[in-house]
Write an enzyme that holds these catalytic residues in place. Structure first.
Site, PDB file in Angstrom:
ATOM      1  N   GLN A  51       0.764  -1.189   0.015  1.00 16.41           N
ATOM      2  CA  GLN A  51       0.074  -0.175  -0.074  1.00 16.41           C
ATOM      3  C   GLN A  51       0.973   1.304   0.056  1.00 16.41           C
ATOM      4  O   GLN A  51       1.925   1.437   0.539  1.00 16.41           O
ATOM      5  CB  GLN A  51      -0.816  -0.117   1.254  1.00 16.41           C
ATOM      6  CG  GLN A  51      -1.849  -1.036   1.386  1.00 16.41           C
ATOM      7  CD  GLN A  51      -3.186  -0.830   0.360  1.00 16.41           C
ATOM      8  OE1 GLN A  51      -2.916   0.118  -0.589  1.00 16.41           O
ATOM      9  NE2 GLN A  51      -4.305  -1.368   0.435  1.00 16.41           N
ATOM     10  N   SER A  52       0.539   2.322  -0.540  1.00 17.44           N
ATOM     11  CA  SER A  52       1.576   3.436  -0.848  1.00 17.44           C
ATOM     12  C   SER A  52       1.792   4.367   0.348  1.00 17.44           C
ATOM     13  O   SER A  52       2.722   5.041   0.446  1.00 17.44           O
ATOM     14  CB  SER A  52       0.851   4.405  -2.046  1.00 17.44           C
ATOM     15  OG  SER A  52       0.829   3.636  -3.229  1.00 17.44           O
ATOM     16  N   SER A  53       0.684   4.216   1.524  1.00 10.12           N
ATOM     17  CA  SER A  53       0.989   5.207   2.456  1.00 10.12           C
ATOM     18  C   SER A  53       0.311   4.484   3.569  1.00 10.12           C
ATOM     19  O   SER A  53      -0.523   3.352   3.691  1.00 10.12           O
ATOM     20  CB  SER A  53       0.536   6.496   2.189  1.00 10.12           C
ATOM     21  OG  SER A  53      -1.377   6.387   2.174  1.00 10.12           O
TER      22      SER A  53
END
Length: 735
Positions: free
Chosen positions: A21-23
């Site tokens: 997941q990006s963040s």
């Protein structure tokens, strides 16, 4: 269920599920997406891999796919693919693997060479096949383009909102966001706003950020500190950085600013890609909206403060500027200029308490390479002459002339301003002319078009520079004196000399007043006639010439003290120059110029006074043993040097020391050698048993040995080394 691209060779290796997941916020909010990625293990099992051969790499949860340096999971995945340990890589989307084409194509190349399949929600792909690789490359390009489009939209929205002054960012302490869009209010706590207002009020008086900070410390005032996102105010000891930030932050002047910094990427010495933040000059800020909200000061006052702070900064070597005035008593600090080479003159102080000012210039050393100063002169007579000329200039008649000079300076500034407006108009015409010429040329004729394009760019650069200079000059226009200000200047009268010499007037105050009217003071020396020629250049452009007579003083002769010379003469018989230097330094003696001694200085002093040097081969008299150093005597006696030092300090053995601080020397007599033995004599007791037998303390026993009441020897071998004490024979008893 199996796919036609899955072979037995693939099934013999493991399948890896890559989860990312990006963040951290996506990881917290998009839980369904995370569960779908973990559920890909079922798909790998359906394709024929046993559950034990399906592995999950989720080390990159919360990490963006646009970078590789911080993605340990992707690095592990690439390494295992390169080693041929993976048969299938599964991800929910290819964008989960990489958002950068450099990382994506590197993975495709390695997977194609090791016969590794890549799968997503749409199917399975073999990077070694042309059609599959082209499709995977297209997906990687779209993934990177998607990231670029998302960033461009977000950045465009942020810039657009910031251009209206409505983008909410962290505010400095003393300001707070209101309920309306872009509304910024003063902090509701009067204690917070009171400190900020006091900083600006004090700076208006002293004109120095450091002096303002020192004033806060002197008054014992605390500074409010508020962390980003927290409403609580913490009061701390004010620091210079905090005060400087208050004075230089445009938000306190009611301006909204955005884009004051720029992130730059670079390679460090180790080849690692790093990011640094660079502060931009004001003309390169993306957004600057003066009068956006109510501030502590107005915008013209803020710009005047920035100009003052810039002038306070110490100028570059031989550069323009006077710098901030200091607390020293030299009145011409920052104003004095050498009349021989034109460089800035430095200040020094002499005398017992460093209270006598002087001026010097290193120009000759810099230009001709000679080891002397271009100019060196005392400052007492020069400062007195300049102060007298200054007080004479500000008498009522001279004050009217100063007022007239201020008017002339204002008029001259308006004249220059009109000229700069004409320069801008001319530059604008040249730019328009170059644009018309560029648009009129045939685009296919690139040889001519490139030259016209470069000319157009040059004229546009010149136009921007001219407009910036015009704006700077308009903002720095001298303030016109009011009728009340003129009457106040004329009313000073004869009180100025008394105020100037008053004990309450500090040296800093005097220099502040001098800097308001004097531009520079040129100093030239005439050594033959013993005089200094001064040229005072005032702010209005007027010049005043002064001649100052210099005192004919003879500097005292430099001479080493007689007792130091006598001591060197006695020490040179026994020690070399390096040892003598150490002895003199331990006694706190210095050379005639106050410098510590070393080998060369002792050697020069000895040669000057014709003192023979030490000769180590000089033999002592035959009837006396040769004196040895502590180290040599310890080697002869087969004991530690510390033992001899201890015995010398306790007075057990005799030693020679020519002067305090000189090395000890010991003569090894037969009596001294007899005190060191390998075997303890019969009946001699160790120290502990002797103290018990005598019923006294160890110190008492040592004192008796020192006085000769008890005999003692030092045993240097065996398990129980140390002192042995001979107890006195008890007297015969009557019973």
């Amino acid at each position: 269920m199996t796919d036609g691209k899955v072979s037995a060779a693939h099934l013999r290796r493991k399948a890896v599920i890559y989860v990312r997941q990006s963040s951290a916020s996506q990881l917290e909010r998009n839980k369904e997406s995370t569960e779908r990625q973990y559920a890909l293990a079922d798909r790998a099992a359906a394709l024929g891999w046993p559950r034990s051969a399906v592995h999950v790499i989720d080390a990159d949860l919360g990490v963006s796919g646009a970078v590789t340096s911080t993605r340990s999971g992707f690095a592990e995945l690439t390494a295992q693919v390169a080693l041929g340990e993976i048969g299938l890589v599964l991800a929910l989307e290819v964008s989960r693997l990489a958002r950068s084409n450099s990382d994506w194509y590197r993975l495709l190349d390695v997977a194609g060479m090791t016969d590794t399949l890549i799968g997503d929600a749409d199917g399975l792909y073999h990077p070694g096949l042309f059609n599959d690789r082209m499709l995977l490359g297209l997906k990687g390009t779209m993934s990177e383009a998607e990231l670029h489009v998302l960033r461009a939209r977000l950045d465009g929205g942020i810039r657009n909102k910031a251009a209206r002054g409505e983008l909410r960012r962290a505010l400095p302490v003393g300001l707070a966001w209101g309920e309306e869009e872009g509304e910024i209010l003063l902090h509701p706590d009067e204690a917070v706003t009171g400190v900020i207002a006091a900083i600006f009020a004090r700076f208006a008086e002293c004109g120095s950020a450091r002096a303002t900070w020192l004033w806060l410390r002197e008054q014992g005032l605390s500074f409010p500190l508020q962390r980003t996102g927290e409403a609580e105010i913490r009061w701390v000891v004010p620091t210079y950085h905090a005060v400087h930030k208050v004075l230089t932050h445009p938000a306190y002047a009611g301006a909204y600013a955005y884009g004051k910094t720029r992130h730059e990427r670079f390679l460090d010495d180790n080849g690692q890609l790093r990011t640094r933040v660079r502060r931009l000059p004001r003309d390169q800020w993306q957004v600057l909206l003066p009068d956006h909200h109510a501030g502590f000061i107005d915008w013209p006052t803020f710009e005047a403060n920035q100009a003052r702070i810039g002038q306070n900064t110490r100028p570059d070597r031989h550069g323009a500027g006077t710098g901030a005035v200091r607390e020293g008593c030299a009145l011409l600090q920052g104003l004095a200029v050498c009349g021989h080479c034109g460089r800035k003159i430095a200040v020094h102080y002499r005398g017992k308490h460093r209270a006598t000012p002087g001026y010097h210039c290193h120009g000759a050393e810099l230009v001709a390479g000679r080891g002397q100063r271009c100019l060196t002169v005392g400052g007492v007579q020069i400062d007195a002459a300049v102060a007298g000329a200054f007080l004479a200039a500000i008498e009522p008649a001279a004050l009217e002339a100063c007022l007239a000079a201020a008017d002339e300076l204002e008029t001259g500034h308006d004249t220059a301003l009109a000229q700069w407006r004409r320069e801008v108009e001319r530059a604008r015409f040249q730019a328009a002319k170059a644009e018309r010429r560029y648009l009129a040329v045939d685009p296919d004729n690139r040889l001519v078009a490139r030259g016209l394009e470069a000319e157009w760019e040059r004229t546009l650069t010149a136009l921007a520079a001219a407009e910036a200079e015009l704006t700077r000059r308009e903002t720095r226009r001298p303030t016109t004196l009011t009728v009340e200000e003129r009457a106040g200047v004329l009313a000073l009268g004869d009180d100025l000399p008394g105020v100037w010499h008053a004990p309450t007037t500090t040296d800093r105050d005097r220099k502040e007043v001098l800097h308001t009217l004097l531009e520079e003071v040129v100093i030239s020396l005439d050594r033959h006639s013993k005089r200094a020629d001064l040229t005072l250049r005032w702010k209005g452009g007027a010049l005043t010439d002064l001649t100052v007579a210099l005192p004919r003083s003879q500097p005292p002769k430099v001479r080493t003290s007689d007792d130091t010379v006598d001591l060197v003469r006695r020490l040179a018989v026994h020690y070399p120059d390096a040892v003598i230097a150490g002895i003199l330094n331990r006694q706190g003696r210095t050379t005639a110029r106050g410098l510590p001694f070393d080998y060369n200085r002792v050697n020069n002093l000895r040669n000057h006074w014709k003192i023979p040097r030490h000769r180590p081969d000089d033999a002592p008299p035959a009837d006396e043993p040769e004196p040895l150093s502590i180290k040599q005597a310890a080697k002869e006696l087969e004991v530690a040097p510390s033992t001899l030092h201890r015995w010398l300090n306790d007075g057990f053995i005799a030693g020679e020391q020519i002067t305090p601080g000189a090395p000890w020397r010991i003569r090894l007599t037969d009596d001294l050698r007899s005190r060191f033995t390998d075997q303890a004599p019969p009946g001699w007791l160790p120290m502990l048993e002797a103290t018990l037998a005598l019923g006294v303390s160890r110190q008492t026993v040592l004192q008796r040995v020192k006085r000769g009441e008890l005999e003692a020897v030092h045993v240097r071998s065996g398990r129980r080394k140390g002192l042995r004490i001979k107890l006195p024979v008890p007297a015969d008893s009557l019973f």
